[in-house]
Each structure stands twice: as C-alpha cells, then as structure tokens.
Enzyme design. Structure first.
Site, short mmCIF file in Angstrom:
data_model
loop_
_atom_site.label_atom_id
_atom_site.label_comp_id
_atom_site.label_asym_id
_atom_site.label_seq_id
_atom_site.Cartn_x
_atom_site.Cartn_y
_atom_site.Cartn_z
N SER A 1 0.84 -1.19 0.00
CA SER A 1 0.00 0.00 0.00
C SER A 1 0.88 1.25 0.00
O SER A 1 1.63 1.47 -0.93
CB SER A 1 -0.97 -0.03 1.18
OG SER A 1 -1.99 0.92 1.01
N ASP B 1 -10.25 -4.04 -4.11
CA ASP B 1 -9.37 -2.98 -3.66
C ASP B 1 -9.52 -1.79 -4.61
O ASP B 1 -9.38 -1.95 -5.83
CB ASP B 1 -7.93 -3.49 -3.67
CG ASP B 1 -6.92 -2.48 -3.18
OD1 ASP B 1 -7.29 -1.33 -2.88
OD2 ASP B 1 -5.73 -2.84 -3.08
N HIS C 1 -7.62 -5.52 0.00
CA HIS C 1 -6.46 -4.71 0.36
C HIS C 1 -6.02 -5.04 1.79
O HIS C 1 -6.84 -5.29 2.66
CB HIS C 1 -6.85 -3.24 0.26
CG HIS C 1 -5.70 -2.29 0.40
ND1 HIS C 1 -5.00 -1.83 -0.69
CD2 HIS C 1 -5.14 -1.72 1.49
CE1 HIS C 1 -4.05 -1.00 -0.27
NE2 HIS C 1 -4.12 -0.92 1.05
#
Length: 347
Positions: free
Chosen positions: A191, A286, A316
């Site tokens: 991320s 996501d 995610h």
C-alpha cells in the site's frame, strides 16, 4: 476490553466455519463485483467492521489504536525458524526504529529486503507487517528489515518517504552485517509502503545511485492524482474504501503538495526504464487494483523484468490477515516464493 488472546481464539473459531455459514452470518449471498467473488472470510470481516465507527470519524491517534487492536487478532503466528532483532537507524530527523528478521537457513547470496508497512502514511507500525516479514524472510531465505517510518499528520510528506530512503541506503551499506551480499538490497512494501518502494527505485535512478536488487510492490498506491474505474467499483470495499483513502491523503499531503509529483504518485513518472526488476501484487477487492496493474504493465513496456499477480478474491491489506484468512496466508507465501524466484533469476 477482551483479552487479545481470547479475541484471537474466538476469531479463529469463527473463521473455521464453513463458507456458506460465514456468508449467511454476513447477511447472506455472495459478494460478486467487477467480475470477482470476495473471499467469504473477508466478507464476514467486512460485515463485522461495518458495525464499528468508521476510520474516517476517528483522529489519527484513535485510528492507530483501533487498527492495532484489530490487526493483532488477524495476524498469524511467528514464523518458525526466524529470529528478529530491534534496530536503530540514523534518519534525517533522528533515529528510525526498525526490526531485522533472519531465517535459520539464510542464503548468503540473497539480497536483504527493506520493507515498509501499509497504513496510508498515517497508521501502522512494526507490528502491522510482523507476520508477513517473517514469512518473507523464511521463504525467500533472506534478511528482511522492517522500517518504522514517521507518520502523518505530525510528519507529513515527504517525512515517511525520507525515512524509508534513509533506511534503504543504510541497509544497502550495512548488508554484510546481516550476512547479505555487500552493497545489495531490495526494497518492498505494501500500500503506502509500496508507494515508497516504487519511489525509492525511481529516486535511485534519478540520483545516479545503484538500483535496488528488486522492488516488491504489494497493492501499491502509485497514483494519488487520478481515479481509475476500480476506485468506483470498490469504493466501499473493506478494509480500504475510497473515503478512507481520501482521509489518509488529507492527513499525509500538505495543502501545497502536488498530487502529480512523482514522489507522491510514482506512476506519473514519464520514464520507467532502467528500474529494478519488480514483483507487483494486487488484491481484487481494492480501490487500488487498477493502478497497481497499470504500473506493472508500464514497467513491462519499459523493459523492466516484472512478475504480476492479482489475488482476485482477496482485499487490500491481506498481508496482515494471515491468521484469519487462509487464502491470505497462502497468497503471502506465494508472494515470498515469487521474490525468491526473482532472486534466483538474478544469478
């Protein structure tokens, strides 16, 4: 507040229920969106999370505490045969806390990996990616250094990025200390950590420094200036939704920051040629899935050796769910094998 060990036990018992039962407990039906079917365990967790205060209603400190409590229950056990030690790295504004992971059967020919955790630049710490770093160290058979970079809004862009850059250079220069080849280090993250990892590779190119041995980008945020279709398709996904992404960026970026700056949005860099070989991983459910895939395609088009995987049924942040979602644990182990394969391909 329930004891964390009790919470973990209860969650494990719930996650062992058959998929139809979990879907029924989540409100019934299969979550099918964008051509993908959500893992029933993530579906159950999303339904449970919907009953809690939204992250966007919390202060950053409250969000960090709530996230830490939740992820403690989700994380898997320590990886066998992997020891860790606390480190202190000289940073641009003071010491940076870090943690080194060393597998019992470490390959002295494999580059060490510097890893940055997820959290939008606002939440997360060394515990966020603790289980995954152990998996990565054991299966890739290399040392992993996890970085506890500074967080916004107390330390806005580019503070966290600068810490990761400093940690990468330190690890590269001290690789032999961890029984890795001198001067060789890979960079990775998930991320926002994936954002940092992509930028580190680009910064090394811009500054004329050696490229990382590898860039590992797990559901990376590589474009905070644009919106792709997945931002709409998975706008209300769990655990990262579009409102949460906006909340993160509102705290991370200063008012005068340019979202199209390649040090914020590495996908805005015009030339990706000459960058380190890459392993790019995305999750299906996501908002960021499209941009991760697009960045992988751009790397390939630029001649960068790149392996791309999308785990369609996962969400995610799956690296932090290894103790609750078996498919997440399996994906993390496959990602570590992809890293090992990329290392082997260097020989």
């Amino acid at each position: 507040m329930a004891d964390p060990a009790v919470q973990k036990f209860i969650l494990k018992a719930l996650m062992s229920l058959p998929s139809p039962v979990l879907r029924a407990m989540s409100g019934g039906g299969t979550v099918y969106r964008g051509g993908r079917t959500l893992d029933p365990r993530f579906q159950f967790l999303a339904a449970a999370a919907a009953k809690l205060p939204a992250l966007t209603t919390l202060t950053p400190d409250e969000a960090r505490a709530a996230s830490a409590r939740g992820l403690t229950a989700m994380s898997g056990p320590p990886e066998p045969g992997v020891r860790n030690e606390s480190l202190s790295i000289d940073g641009p504004e003071g010491p940076i806390k870090a943690r080194a992971y060393r597998p019992a059967d470490q390959d002295s020919g494999a580059p060490l990996i510097v890893f940055a955790h997820f959290g939008g630049g606002v939440i997360g710490d060394l515990e966020t990616c603790h289980a995954f770093c152990g998996i990565l160290a054991r299966i890739a058979r290399t040392a992993v250094i996890s970085v506890d970079y500074r967080l916004a809004p107390d330390h806005r862009f580019p503070a966290g990025l600068d810490d990761v850059l400093a940690a990468f250079r330190w690890a590269r220069d001290n690789a032999a200390r961890f029984c890795a080849p001198p001067g060789a280090a890979a960079i990775g993250g998930d991320s926002m950590g994936g954002n940092f990892a992509a930028i580190v590779a680009q910064e090394m190119k811009r500054l004329g420094e050696p490229q990382p041995a590898l860039q590992l980008l797990i559901y990376p945020a590589v474009d905070v200036a644009s919106e792709t279709a997945s931002m709409t398709t998975y706008a209300d996904a769990y655990p990262l939704s579009k409102p949460i992404m906006d909340w993160f960026m509102g705290h991370y970026m200063s008012p005068d920051a340019d979202p199209a700056d390649p040090r914020l949005s590495p996908d805005k860099s015009e030339d990706l040629s000459g960058l380190a070989p890459a392993v790019v991983v995305t999750a299906g459910f996501d908002p960021l899935v499209d941009q991760g895939e697009a960045y992988a395609k751009r790397l390939i088009a630029a001649g960068v050796p790149t392996t791309y995987r999308c785990y369609d049924s996962l969400a995610h942040g799956f690296t932090a769910f290894t103790g609750a979602v078996p498919a997440a644990d399996a994906a993390c182990r496959e990602v570590a094998r992809l890293v090992r394969a990329a290392f082997d391909a260097r020989v």
